[in-house]
Design a protein around this motif. Structure first.
Motif, PDB file in Angstrom:
ATOM      1  N   ASP A 142      29.488 -12.285   7.101  1.00  0.00           N
ATOM      2  CA  ASP A 142      29.237 -10.972   6.663  1.00  0.00           C
ATOM      3  C   ASP A 142      30.299  -9.957   7.167  1.00  0.00           C
ATOM      4  O   ASP A 142      30.830  -9.038   6.383  1.00  0.00           O
ATOM      5  CB  ASP A 142      28.139 -10.367   6.720  1.00  0.00           C
ATOM      6  CG  ASP A 142      26.991 -11.015   6.011  1.00  0.00           C
ATOM      7  OD1 ASP A 142      27.221 -11.673   4.945  1.00  0.00           O
ATOM      8  OD2 ASP A 142      25.707 -10.618   6.090  1.00  0.00           O
ATOM      9  N   GLU A 143      30.661 -10.048   8.550  1.00  0.00           N
ATOM     10  CA  GLU A 143      31.674  -9.095   9.087  1.00  0.00           C
ATOM     11  C   GLU A 143      32.822  -9.388   8.568  1.00  0.00           C
ATOM     12  O   GLU A 143      33.725  -8.211   8.293  1.00  0.00           O
ATOM     13  CB  GLU A 143      31.560  -9.005  10.396  1.00  0.00           C
ATOM     14  CG  GLU A 143      32.375  -8.076  11.151  1.00  0.00           C
ATOM     15  CD  GLU A 143      32.387  -7.807  12.852  1.00  0.00           C
ATOM     16  OE1 GLU A 143      32.683  -7.124  13.220  1.00  0.00           O
ATOM     17  OE2 GLU A 143      31.888  -9.148  13.417  1.00  0.00           O
ATOM     18  N   ILE A 144      33.472 -10.708   8.593  1.00  0.00           N
ATOM     19  CA  ILE A 144      34.859 -11.080   7.807  1.00  0.00           C
ATOM     20  C   ILE A 144      34.899 -10.395   6.508  1.00  0.00           C
ATOM     21  O   ILE A 144      35.902  -9.964   6.196  1.00  0.00           O
ATOM     22  CB  ILE A 144      34.752 -12.287   7.797  1.00  0.00           C
ATOM     23  CG1 ILE A 144      34.751 -13.139   9.280  1.00  0.00           C
ATOM     24  CG2 ILE A 144      35.960 -13.121   7.178  1.00  0.00           C
ATOM     25  CD1 ILE A 144      34.696 -14.471   9.549  1.00  0.00           C
ATOM     26  N   LEU A 145      33.817 -10.611   5.706  1.00  0.00           N
ATOM     27  CA  LEU A 145      33.883 -10.241   4.379  1.00  0.00           C
ATOM     28  C   LEU A 145      34.167  -8.588   4.280  1.00  0.00           C
ATOM     29  O   LEU A 145      34.962  -8.170   3.552  1.00  0.00           O
ATOM     30  CB  LEU A 145      32.714 -10.672   3.489  1.00  0.00           C
ATOM     31  CG  LEU A 145      32.634 -10.215   1.958  1.00  0.00           C
ATOM     32  CD1 LEU A 145      33.678 -10.524   1.269  1.00  0.00           C
ATOM     33  CD2 LEU A 145      31.339 -10.684   1.485  1.00  0.00           C
ATOM     34  N   GLU A 146      33.221  -8.138   5.036  1.00  0.00           N
ATOM     35  CA  GLU A 146      33.275  -6.593   5.388  1.00  0.00           C
ATOM     36  C   GLU A 146      34.668  -5.929   5.774  1.00  0.00           C
ATOM     37  O   GLU A 146      35.491  -5.210   5.002  1.00  0.00           O
ATOM     38  CB  GLU A 146      32.151  -5.956   6.324  1.00  0.00           C
ATOM     39  CG  GLU A 146      32.386  -4.451   6.470  1.00  0.00           C
ATOM     40  CD  GLU A 146      31.017  -4.136   7.230  1.00  0.00           C
ATOM     41  OE1 GLU A 146      29.953  -4.418   7.092  1.00  0.00           O
ATOM     42  OE2 GLU A 146      31.437  -3.537   8.364  1.00  0.00           O
ATOM     43  N   LEU A 147      35.530  -6.701   6.727  1.00  0.00           N
ATOM     44  CA  LEU A 147      36.617  -6.429   7.186  1.00  0.00           C
ATOM     45  C   LEU A 147      37.795  -6.672   5.755  1.00  0.00           C
ATOM     46  O   LEU A 147      38.466  -5.808   5.866  1.00  0.00           O
ATOM     47  CB  LEU A 147      36.971  -7.223   8.353  1.00  0.00           C
ATOM     48  CG  LEU A 147      36.317  -7.008   9.627  1.00  0.00           C
ATOM     49  CD1 LEU A 147      36.470  -7.762  10.787  1.00  0.00           C
ATOM     50  CD2 LEU A 147      36.725  -5.354  10.230  1.00  0.00           C
ATOM     51  N   TYR A 148      37.537  -7.721   5.266  1.00  0.00           N
ATOM     52  CA  TYR A 148      38.484  -7.890   4.124  1.00  0.00           C
ATOM     53  C   TYR A 148      38.521  -6.995   3.227  1.00  0.00           C
ATOM     54  O   TYR A 148      39.354  -6.527   2.678  1.00  0.00           O
ATOM     55  CB  TYR A 148      37.940  -9.205   3.586  1.00  0.00           C
ATOM     56  CG  TYR A 148      38.731  -9.651   2.232  1.00  0.00           C
ATOM     57  CD1 TYR A 148      39.916 -10.093   2.156  1.00  0.00           C
ATOM     58  CD2 TYR A 148      37.824  -9.646   1.108  1.00  0.00           C
ATOM     59  CE1 TYR A 148      40.554 -10.384   0.836  1.00  0.00           C
ATOM     60  CE2 TYR A 148      38.540  -9.767  -0.190  1.00  0.00           C
ATOM     61  CZ  TYR A 148      40.041 -10.540  -0.375  1.00  0.00           C
ATOM     62  OH  TYR A 148      40.387 -10.568  -1.410  1.00  0.00           O
ATOM     63  N   LEU A 149      37.329  -6.459   2.865  1.00  0.00           N
ATOM     64  CA  LEU A 149      36.985  -5.534   1.883  1.00  0.00           C
ATOM     65  C   LEU A 149      37.748  -4.046   2.172  1.00  0.00           C
ATOM     66  O   LEU A 149      37.691  -3.226   1.374  1.00  0.00           O
ATOM     67  CB  LEU A 149      35.814  -5.529   1.132  1.00  0.00           C
ATOM     68  CG  LEU A 149      35.139  -6.760   0.575  1.00  0.00           C
ATOM     69  CD1 LEU A 149      33.796  -6.434   0.224  1.00  0.00           C
ATOM     70  CD2 LEU A 149      35.948  -6.894  -0.798  1.00  0.00           C
ATOM     71  N   ASN A 150      37.772  -4.095   3.555  1.00  0.00           N
ATOM     72  CA  ASN A 150      38.191  -2.761   3.745  1.00  0.00           C
ATOM     73  C   ASN A 150      39.860  -2.759   4.247  1.00  0.00           C
ATOM     74  O   ASN A 150      40.513  -1.977   5.044  1.00  0.00           O
ATOM     75  CB  ASN A 150      37.749  -2.000   5.177  1.00  0.00           C
ATOM     76  CG  ASN A 150      36.386  -1.696   4.585  1.00  0.00           C
ATOM     77  OD1 ASN A 150      36.218  -0.343   4.336  1.00  0.00           O
ATOM     78  ND2 ASN A 150      35.417  -2.205   4.811  1.00  0.00           N
ATOM     79  N   THR A 151      40.417  -3.803   4.030  1.00  0.00           N
ATOM     80  CA  THR A 151      41.857  -3.898   4.199  1.00  0.00           C
ATOM     81  C   THR A 151      42.746  -4.741   3.171  1.00  0.00           C
ATOM     82  O   THR A 151      44.075  -4.605   3.532  1.00  0.00           O
ATOM     83  CB  THR A 151      42.037  -5.150   5.544  1.00  0.00           C
ATOM     84  OG1 THR A 151      41.580  -6.179   5.193  1.00  0.00           O
ATOM     85  CG2 THR A 151      41.480  -4.401   6.917  1.00  0.00           C
TER      86      THR A 151
END
Length: 233
Positions: A142-151
């Motif tokens: 979930d953190e990876i996906l969250e970081l992706y959507l913010n970069t």
């Protein structure tokens, strides 16, 4: 004659193996240089300190499902790379004699976005794989996906999902309609083409592709999809 052919084939095989190991070595060196310059933990802190950073809990579930469907539907099953996607992409690239398909997972795209340039050199792609493994080891999915959507880049100077939602629709991400969420999910593939402010019709075509993928992967029924496409922007 047969013996000569065997020797030639063996030499070719040795050359290919040597090239592969050389490229892997170069890729690993790029990875090590990047991670030594700034570690994963510090890079994550840097990203999360962005003014418009949005947590995954503040995003509509339909938007998350749309992103997974169009970008990486096996995201929660793979370990950083998707061997099936890589195999398919390799075959298509060989057929085209060019890099026409990447096969990159969301984790690989995150690695590229925060550490590497966007050139398509083989050694850079290999460095991206090493970095994807590192990210998967350090972060929950979930953190990876969250970081992706913010970069990722959404076009028009928008580099986070919040910036894109505010810029294109004038609202916070959790206020997006299903129509807007499915449209936004398709933009990062080619922002200069699919940004609704640039090419509204192409943006809608891309949105339909996103929705078809959502039907394919059981996130939507055909009836639900039809209702979304009937909505106004």
């Amino acid at each position: 004659m047969k013996k000569l052919k065997k020797i030639v084939l063996l030499l070719l095989l040795l050359i290919i193996i040597s090239i592969v190991f050389m490229l892997i070595g170069k890729g690993y060196k790029l990875y090590k240089e990047a991670i030594e310059e700034i570690g994963i933990e510090n890079k994550i802190k840097e990203i999360k300190s962005k003014e418009n950073y949005t947590e995954i809990s503040d995003l509509p579930q339909i938007y998350i499902n749309a992103v997974l469907s169009i970008e990486d539907h096996r995201f929660y099953k793979h370990f950083g790379i998707d061997l099936i996607a890589i195999g398919r992409a390799t075959i298509n690239d060989i057929k085209a004699m060019a890099f026409v398909e990447g096969g990159s997972t969301i984790t690989q795209q995150l690695a590229k976005n925060i550490y590497f340039t966007k050139d398509k050199k083989v050694e850079r792609k290999i460095a991206e794989v090493f970095m994807a493994f590192k990210i998967e080891n350090k972060c929950e999915k979930d953190e990876i996906l969250e970081l992706y959507l913010n970069t990722i880049y959404f076009g028009e100077g928008y580099y986070t999902v919040r910036e894109a939602s505010l810029g294109y629709f004038g609202k916070e991400p959790n206020q997006m309609t299903d129509y807007e969420a499915t449209m936004l999910a398709g933009i990062p593939n080619a922002p200069s083409i699919y940004a609704p402010t640039k090419n509204p019709e192409l943006a809608k075509q891309r949105q339909k592709r996103v929705i078809n993928k959502m039907i394919k992967y059981k996130y939507l029924t055909q009836s639900e999809a039809d209702k979304i496409l009937e909505q106004k922007e």
